[in-house]
Design a protein around this motif. Structure first.
Motif, PDB file in Angstrom:
ATOM      1  N   ALA A  39       0.836  -1.203   0.000  1.00 48.80           N
ATOM      2  CA  ALA A  39       0.000   0.000   0.000  1.00 48.80           C
ATOM      3  C   ALA A  39       0.872   1.255   0.000  1.00 48.80           C
ATOM      4  N   PHE A  40       1.928   1.243   0.799  1.00 53.82           N
ATOM      5  CA  PHE A  40       2.813   2.407   0.856  1.00 53.82           C
ATOM      6  C   PHE A  40       3.519   2.616  -0.478  1.00 53.82           C
ATOM      7  N   ALA A  41       3.930   1.535  -1.116  1.00 51.74           N
ATOM      8  CA  ALA A  41       4.623   1.645  -2.407  1.00 51.74           C
ATOM      9  C   ALA A  41       3.711   2.249  -3.471  1.00 51.74           C
ATOM     10  N   PHE A  42       2.426   1.948  -3.406  1.00 55.35           N
ATOM     11  CA  PHE A  42       1.513   2.439  -4.433  1.00 55.35           C
ATOM     12  C   PHE A  42       0.955   3.824  -4.137  1.00 55.35           C
TER      13      PHE A  42
ATOM     14  N   ARG B 257       1.573   3.496 -14.051  1.00 53.39           N
ATOM     15  CA  ARG B 257       1.128   2.503 -13.065  1.00 53.39           C
ATOM     16  C   ARG B 257       1.323   1.075 -13.553  1.00 53.39           C
ATOM     17  N   LYS B 258       1.043   0.799 -14.812  1.00 61.20           N
ATOM     18  CA  LYS B 258       1.138  -0.585 -15.289  1.00 61.20           C
ATOM     19  C   LYS B 258       2.562  -1.123 -15.152  1.00 61.20           C
ATOM     20  N   TYR B 259       3.565  -0.269 -15.291  1.00 66.45           N
ATOM     21  CA  TYR B 259       4.950  -0.710 -15.131  1.00 66.45           C
ATOM     22  C   TYR B 259       5.334  -0.774 -13.649  1.00 66.45           C
ATOM     23  N   ALA B 260       4.900   0.222 -12.899  1.00 69.50           N
ATOM     24  CA  ALA B 260       5.239   0.273 -11.469  1.00 69.50           C
ATOM     25  C   ALA B 260       4.690  -0.941 -10.730  1.00 69.50           C
TER      26      ALA B 260
ATOM     27  N   SER C 184      -1.785   4.478   3.667  1.00 69.91           N
ATOM     28  CA  SER C 184      -1.458   3.051   3.635  1.00 69.91           C
ATOM     29  C   SER C 184      -2.090   2.313   4.812  1.00 69.91           C
ATOM     30  N   GLU C 185      -2.022   2.920   5.983  1.00 67.77           N
ATOM     31  CA  GLU C 185      -2.637   2.297   7.158  1.00 67.77           C
ATOM     32  C   GLU C 185      -4.147   2.148   6.971  1.00 67.77           C
ATOM     33  N   ASP C 186      -4.786   3.181   6.394  1.00 66.27           N
ATOM     34  CA  ASP C 186      -6.223   3.111   6.143  1.00 66.27           C
ATOM     35  C   ASP C 186      -6.556   1.992   5.155  1.00 66.27           C
ATOM     36  N   ILE C 187      -5.745   1.859   4.130  1.00 63.90           N
ATOM     37  CA  ILE C 187      -5.966   0.825   3.128  1.00 63.90           C
ATOM     38  C   ILE C 187      -5.814  -0.557   3.759  1.00 63.90           C
ATOM     39  N   VAL C 188      -4.789  -0.725   4.598  1.00 62.80           N
ATOM     40  CA  VAL C 188      -4.590  -2.009   5.286  1.00 62.80           C
ATOM     41  C   VAL C 188      -5.816  -2.359   6.114  1.00 62.80           C
TER      42      VAL C 188
ATOM     43  N   ILE D  47      -3.995  -3.466  -4.072  1.00 61.87           N
ATOM     44  CA  ILE D  47      -3.743  -2.701  -5.295  1.00 61.87           C
ATOM     45  C   ILE D  47      -5.026  -2.027  -5.768  1.00 61.87           C
ATOM     46  N   ASN D  48      -6.134  -2.746  -5.743  1.00 60.56           N
ATOM     47  CA  ASN D  48      -7.405  -2.158  -6.165  1.00 60.56           C
ATOM     48  C   ASN D  48      -7.807  -0.992  -5.270  1.00 60.56           C
ATOM     49  N   LYS D  49      -7.624  -1.140  -3.967  1.00 62.34           N
ATOM     50  CA  LYS D  49      -7.980  -0.055  -3.042  1.00 62.34           C
ATOM     51  C   LYS D  49      -7.067   1.150  -3.249  1.00 62.34           C
ATOM     52  N   CYS D  50      -5.794   0.914  -3.571  1.00 61.98           N
ATOM     53  CA  CYS D  50      -4.884   2.020  -3.876  1.00 61.98           C
ATOM     54  C   CYS D  50      -5.314   2.741  -5.149  1.00 61.98           C
ATOM     55  N   LYS D  51      -5.716   1.980  -6.153  1.00 60.44           N
ATOM     56  CA  LYS D  51      -6.202   2.586  -7.394  1.00 60.44           C
ATOM     57  C   LYS D  51      -7.447   3.423  -7.115  1.00 60.44           C
ATOM     58  N   ASN D  52      -8.352   2.893  -6.309  1.00 60.43           N
ATOM     59  CA  ASN D  52      -9.563   3.640  -5.960  1.00 60.43           C
ATOM     60  C   ASN D  52      -9.215   4.933  -5.235  1.00 60.43           C
ATOM     61  N   LEU D  53      -8.233   4.866  -4.344  1.00 65.20           N
ATOM     62  CA  LEU D  53      -7.808   6.066  -3.623  1.00 65.20           C
ATOM     63  C   LEU D  53      -7.244   7.101  -4.590  1.00 65.20           C
TER      64      LEU D  53
END
Length: 171
Positions: A22-25, A111-114, A32-36, A65-71
């Protein structure tokens, strides 16, 4: 295992992995904590059956990853952070200067590469496993990984010949 014990087991075993992903994305420790929390709450509230630990880990990473994308798509997401937050995140992960530079460069890639670079190099997944996590063809993942490395190498060479030299050799 029942729902309560599955979520607890998953949190104890993969909590740090999910937090790092989460932190990386998203680049923000607080986000990141919220996503976790959201990821493990989803696991706790919705019954899931997993074949093994790898299946569980893959599911957790996919949801993260999906939650990070949504954020990132959300209205409230901002690309800025306070200096205090930046200092806190650097202290927590204690990454070398080269490591921070590389992480910054990876986050600036499309994003697709990261995604594939993070899953391959930071989490140690094979191309086949990444294809399953991202629900893409293995050849597509291999191409994305190759192109991502090329873009990253070009950016590192362009930005600073001496700083990126060690990192470039590993790519």
């Amino acid at each position: 295992m029942n729902n309560d014990s599955t979520a607890l087991y998953a949190f104890r075993k993969y909590g740090n992995t999910v937090l790092r992903a989460a932190f990386a994305f998203c680049g923000s420790y607080a986000e990141s904590e919220d996503i976790v929390q959201d990821v493990f709450l989803s696991l706790h509230t919705s019954p899931k059956t997993f074949n093994d630990d790898e299946h569980l880990k893959a599911w957790l990473l996919r949801v993260t990853i999906n939650k990070c994308k949504n954020l990132k798509r959300s209205f409230r997401f901002s690309r800025t952070c306070s200096i205090d937050e930046l200092e806190q995140s650097e202290a927590i992960y204690e990454i070398s200067t080269e490591g921070r530079e590389l992480r910054r460069q990876i986050s600036e890639l499309p994003r697709k590469y990261a995604e594939v670079i993070f899953l391959h190099y930071y989490e140690g997944y094979s191309i086949k496993e990444i294809a399953g996590i991202l629900e893409k063809n293995e050849n597509t993942v291999g191409s994305l990984l190759k192109r991502g490395r090329e873009k990253l190498r070009a950016e590192l060479e362009k930005e600073d010949e001496s700083c990126g030299e060690t990192i470039i050799k590993t790519l």
